[in-house]
Design a protein around this motif. Structure first.
Motif, PDB file in Angstrom:
ATOM      1  N   LEU A   1      -4.874 -16.613  -4.176  1.00  0.00           N
ATOM      2  CA  LEU A   1      -6.361 -15.999  -4.812  1.00  0.00           C
ATOM      3  C   LEU A   1      -6.870 -16.557  -5.318  1.00  0.00           C
ATOM      4  CD1 LEU A   1      -3.931 -12.992  -6.414  1.00  0.00           C
ATOM      5  CD2 LEU A   1      -5.389 -12.584  -5.491  1.00  0.00           C
TER       6      LEU A   1
ATOM      7  N   GLY B   1       0.677  -1.318  -0.088  1.00  0.00           N
ATOM      8  CA  GLY B   1       0.067   0.167  -0.029  1.00  0.00           C
ATOM      9  C   GLY B   1       0.559   1.228  -0.204  1.00  0.00           C
TER      10      GLY B   1
ATOM     11  N   PHE C   1       1.754 -12.925   0.276  1.00  0.00           N
ATOM     12  CA  PHE C   1       2.372 -11.201  -0.063  1.00  0.00           C
ATOM     13  C   PHE C   1       3.672 -11.609   0.895  1.00  0.00           C
ATOM     14  CE2 PHE C   1      -1.615  -9.139  -0.590  1.00  0.00           C
ATOM     15  CZ  PHE C   1      -1.938  -8.545  -1.893  1.00  0.00           C
TER      16      PHE C   1
ATOM     17  N   ARG D   1     -18.793  -8.309  -3.118  1.00  0.00           N
ATOM     18  CA  ARG D   1     -17.336  -9.608  -2.808  1.00  0.00           C
ATOM     19  C   ARG D   1     -16.644  -8.734  -1.580  1.00  0.00           C
ATOM     20  NH1 ARG D   1     -14.522 -11.903  -6.828  1.00  0.00           N
ATOM     21  NH2 ARG D   1     -12.374 -10.721  -6.761  1.00  0.00           N
ATOM     22  N   MET D   2     -16.021  -7.604  -1.694  1.00  0.00           N
ATOM     23  CA  MET D   2     -15.467  -7.443  -0.827  1.00  0.00           C
ATOM     24  C   MET D   2     -15.632  -6.513   0.629  1.00  0.00           C
ATOM     25  SD  MET D   2     -11.846  -6.879  -2.968  1.00  0.00           S
ATOM     26  CE  MET D   2     -11.454  -5.090  -1.756  1.00  0.00           C
ATOM     27  N   MET D   3     -16.802  -5.753   0.081  1.00  0.00           N
ATOM     28  CA  MET D   3     -17.505  -4.424   0.747  1.00  0.00           C
ATOM     29  C   MET D   3     -18.450  -5.164   0.930  1.00  0.00           C
ATOM     30  SD  MET D   3     -14.913  -2.636   0.717  1.00  0.00           S
ATOM     31  CE  MET D   3     -13.543  -2.489   0.038  1.00  0.00           C
TER      32      MET D   3
ATOM     33  N   ARG E   1     -14.500  -0.546   4.313  1.00  0.00           N
ATOM     34  CA  ARG E   1     -13.057   0.189   3.832  1.00  0.00           C
ATOM     35  C   ARG E   1     -12.210   0.284   4.422  1.00  0.00           C
ATOM     36  NH1 ARG E   1     -18.180   0.979   1.431  1.00  0.00           N
ATOM     37  NH2 ARG E   1     -18.328   0.396  -0.285  1.00  0.00           N
TER      38      ARG E   1
ATOM     39  N   TYR F   1      -9.647  -2.753   3.764  1.00  0.00           N
ATOM     40  CA  TYR F   1     -10.196  -3.986   2.929  1.00  0.00           C
ATOM     41  C   TYR F   1     -10.263  -5.631   2.661  1.00  0.00           C
ATOM     42  CZ  TYR F   1      -6.471  -1.401   0.961  1.00  0.00           C
ATOM     43  OH  TYR F   1      -5.276  -0.701   1.056  1.00  0.00           O
ATOM     44  N   LEU F   2      -9.582  -6.221   3.233  1.00  0.00           N
ATOM     45  CA  LEU F   2     -10.032  -7.618   3.337  1.00  0.00           C
ATOM     46  C   LEU F   2     -10.423  -8.255   4.008  1.00  0.00           C
ATOM     47  CD1 LEU F   2      -5.987  -8.086   3.321  1.00  0.00           C
ATOM     48  CD2 LEU F   2      -7.216  -8.132   1.535  1.00  0.00           C
TER      49      LEU F   2
ATOM     50  N   ARG G   1      -8.887 -17.730  -2.278  1.00  0.00           N
ATOM     51  CA  ARG G   1      -9.223 -16.181  -2.189  1.00  0.00           C
ATOM     52  C   ARG G   1     -11.009 -16.471  -2.807  1.00  0.00           C
ATOM     53  NH1 ARG G   1      -9.204 -11.388  -4.304  1.00  0.00           N
ATOM     54  NH2 ARG G   1     -10.202  -9.511  -2.525  1.00  0.00           N
ATOM     55  N   GLU G   2     -10.507 -16.486  -4.443  1.00  0.00           N
ATOM     56  CA  GLU G   2     -11.937 -16.254  -4.647  1.00  0.00           C
ATOM     57  C   GLU G   2     -12.941 -17.253  -5.123  1.00  0.00           C
ATOM     58  OE1 GLU G   2     -12.598 -14.729  -7.200  1.00  0.00           O
ATOM     59  OE2 GLU G   2     -10.418 -13.698  -7.043  1.00  0.00           O
TER      60      GLU G   2
END
Lengths: 383, 216
Positions: free
Chosen positions: A148, A36, A132, A165-167, A81, A84-85, A151-152
């Motif tokens: 990933l 980030g 990561f 999906r995220m929020m 937010r 956000y993960l 995660r999907e």
């Protein structure tokens, strides 16, 4: 330079050997490994870090100020937010704080759904973090692609449940927004049953990998005493060997009904922090299996007032064990529909305070993986 | 050696293709190859960056569109994905990175925050759209946009690249006329950026005369 004064290993050259000065470099805010928009101002003696100054605020989005101008339920989507993960756990922490303030009972079924969602979030966060982290070690791409892929699958579950999906914006004060759709639980069971196979594969690839061990063992050591003094929480604290997990300490929600262990590290180095996450994912799967087996029928939202107006002067601090550590919301009410003060206690920000202490004396490349092992998300650090 | 009327070379597409020669305009072949090898800048700002990584992941696989080579250095990239909230502290950095990119360069404003400030628009520290400082080619709404949406934005950009004129009198892409575009980097002074916007690329919308105190 004569051979006698040459250091044994070339890369241990110090500034005195070369007659050089301390080199100051700014790493970030645009840097591929700073997770980030984070900036580290490093002072280097050769390749060794002698001083480090973290600079943040590049993603300061005024969460706390914005929340003062909107009614209590309006802040729920903003909590997604923050980190956000892990939208689900952020939602839960905020819902928990206001439920504590208004003394709202949460129905049994909603409690179970919350636990299922939170533990799925933990799986997402930990497997992505490991991806990561290995990326930072230099294995570009492949381990992250594995993470990933898993995660999907879990994000698909969140999407069918909440529409995003995220929020997710899924939890509500006193329960959750909507009931599980038909067939959701079966799909969730199928994914959770297959998850250990992925973990086995991941562990075979990484746990005894020579490069992972050499690069991360004895790097960025944080003793139990130091960790407590820095008020570190979450997997990072447990990697240092302190048995402190809010799921066991606070027993918020209905975590006391589940049988799971808290993995502890012994050395507090980067390798322990990486392993703790691997082991925590196994424990999360245990909790998920128990929760899905016992999921009762019933209401998904309790009796809540139409308008939230806590009495003036009420203060509350609600906290949960988010995948990154202790996530807390401190709310002060002034008798209106908006909070008077909305304070977030972000785990990644507080965990980041130990960065300088851990990096000094290590090489620049190690500073990158130490930062990776802390597990920061800048949305939460800067708020 | 001289050609007579009878010996003139047949330039019909059928006969040239047989001889292994393809005729095309330089623009077409240039745009075709450029649009299928867009190299994005590996540059994440906020939440949208996670979806950007997700798009590069195995399921959505941005490599199908030739854009999987995420470059960490602006000197090697064609496309800047402004993925997330641009704060006032970060905006100078974003413009500076844009200036460092070589031409031709394109920008996708990914997510509501990069377009207009999004949910954080009321905040004191959030830039209300990156298009105030750098020209944006594709606006991609969503909070955050799904990976499919990002792929669609990329396809839209490819369409734009395929239609650009890089030669002759009617050049549509300014990159081929003016050379490298460099925009002034704003300075964070006090609690606002100076200048508040770049008049070269953005002008404030006209005020609605029917509304007395229209919002910004």
């Amino acid at each position: 330079m004569s051979t006698e004064t040459m250091p044994a290993r070339g890369f241990n050259l110090s500034k005195d050997d070369l007659g050089a000065d301390i080199l100051e470099i700014a790493m970030g805010p645009h840097h591929p490994s700073t997770h980030g928009v984070f900036r580290m101002d490093l002072k280097l003696d050769g390749e060794t870090v002698v001083d480090l100054k973290p600079i943040f605020g590049y993603l300061h989005r005024n969460h706390e100020k914005l929340a003062e101008d909107i009614p209590y339920p309006g802040s729920m989507p903003f909590t997604d937010r923050l980190d956000y993960l892990c939208g689900m756990t952020n939602n839960w922490a905020y819902a928990l704080s206001l439920e504590k303030m208004l003394e709202v009972e949460v129905p049994e079924r909603a409690q179970y759904i919350r636990i299922i969602c939170a533990e799925l979030t933990r799986l997402v966060n930990h497997c992505l973090l490991i991806g990561f982290f290995i990326n930072d070690l230099g294995a570009l791409g492949t381990p992250l692609l594995y993470a990933l892929r898993e995660r999907e699958k879990i994000l698909d579950l969140f999407e069918t449940l909440s529409g995003a999906r995220m929020m997710v914006n899924y939890m509500r004060f006193g329960g959750v927004r909507c009931d599980l759709p038909d067939g959701w639980l079966e799909e969730c069971k199928r994914i959770v049953d297959k998850f250990p196979a992925f973990l086995d594969e991941y562990e075979t690839l990484l746990n005894e990998n020579e490069i992972v061990i050499t690069r991360s063992q004895n790097v960025g050591v944080l003793t139990a005493e130091e960790a407590t003094n820095f008020s570190i929480t979450g997997p990072m604290l447990r990697a240092s060997g302190v048995n402190y997990d809010l799921r066991k300490v606070d027993k918020y929600g209905i975590y006391d009904r589940f049988d799971f262990k808290v993995p502890l590290g012994a050395h507090g180095d980067c390798y322990d922090r990486f392993m703790i996450r691997m082991l925590e994912m196994r424990e999360s799967i245990k909790i998920l299996n128990q929760a899905m087996k016992d999921l009762p029928d019933g209401d998904i939202i309790g009796k809540v007032p139409r308008v939230f107006k806590p009495a003036a002067g009420t203060e509350v601090y609600g906290r949960i064990e988010s995948p990154k550590g202790e996530l807390g919301f401190y709310l002060v009410a002034d008798g209106s529909t908006n909070p008077y003060r909305f304070k977030v206690r972000p785990p990644s920000f507080i965990n980041l305070t130990a960065l300088r202490h851990m990096c000094i004396g290590h090489k620049v490349a190690d500073a990158v993986i130490i930062l990776g092992s802390i597990d920061i998300v800048l949305g939460e650090v800067d708020r | 050696m001289s050609f007579t009327q009878e010996e003139e070379i047949d330039l019909s597409p059928e006969s040239t293709a047989k001889a292994g020669v393809i005729l095309s305009s330089l623009d077409w072949i240039y745009n075709w190859s450029q649009s299928n090898s867009v190299w994005p800048l590996q540059f994440g700002l906020a939440c949208c960056a996670i979806e950007m990584i997700g798009t590069a992941g195995s399921r959505h696989d941005i490599a199908r569109f030739g854009a999987e080579v995420f470059r960490p250095s602006p000197r090697q990239s064609d496309l800047m994905l402004v993925s997330g909230t641009v704060t006032k502290k970060m905006a100078p950095q974003v413009v500076r990175i844009y200036n460092q990119m070589p031409e031709p360069k394109y920008v996708i404003a990914m997510g509501a925050c990069a377009i207009s400030g999004g949910p954080f628009k009321q905040g004191y520290n959030v830039l209300k759209g990156i298009d105030r400082y750098i020209p944006v080619d594709v606006y991609l709404p969503g909070c955050p946009p799904r990976p499919e949406a990002l792929l669609h934005a990329l396809m839209t950009l490819q369409k734009k690249i395929k239609n650009q004129k890089t030669l002759g009198k009617n050049i549509t892409n300014p990159a081929y006329k003016e050379g490298r575009r460099i925009y002034p980097v704003p300075v964070l002074s006090g609690d606002d950026l100076d200048p508040p916007y770049n008049p070269e690329v953005w002008t404030p919308p006209a005020k609605n005369p029917n509304v007395e105190d229209g919002c910004e």
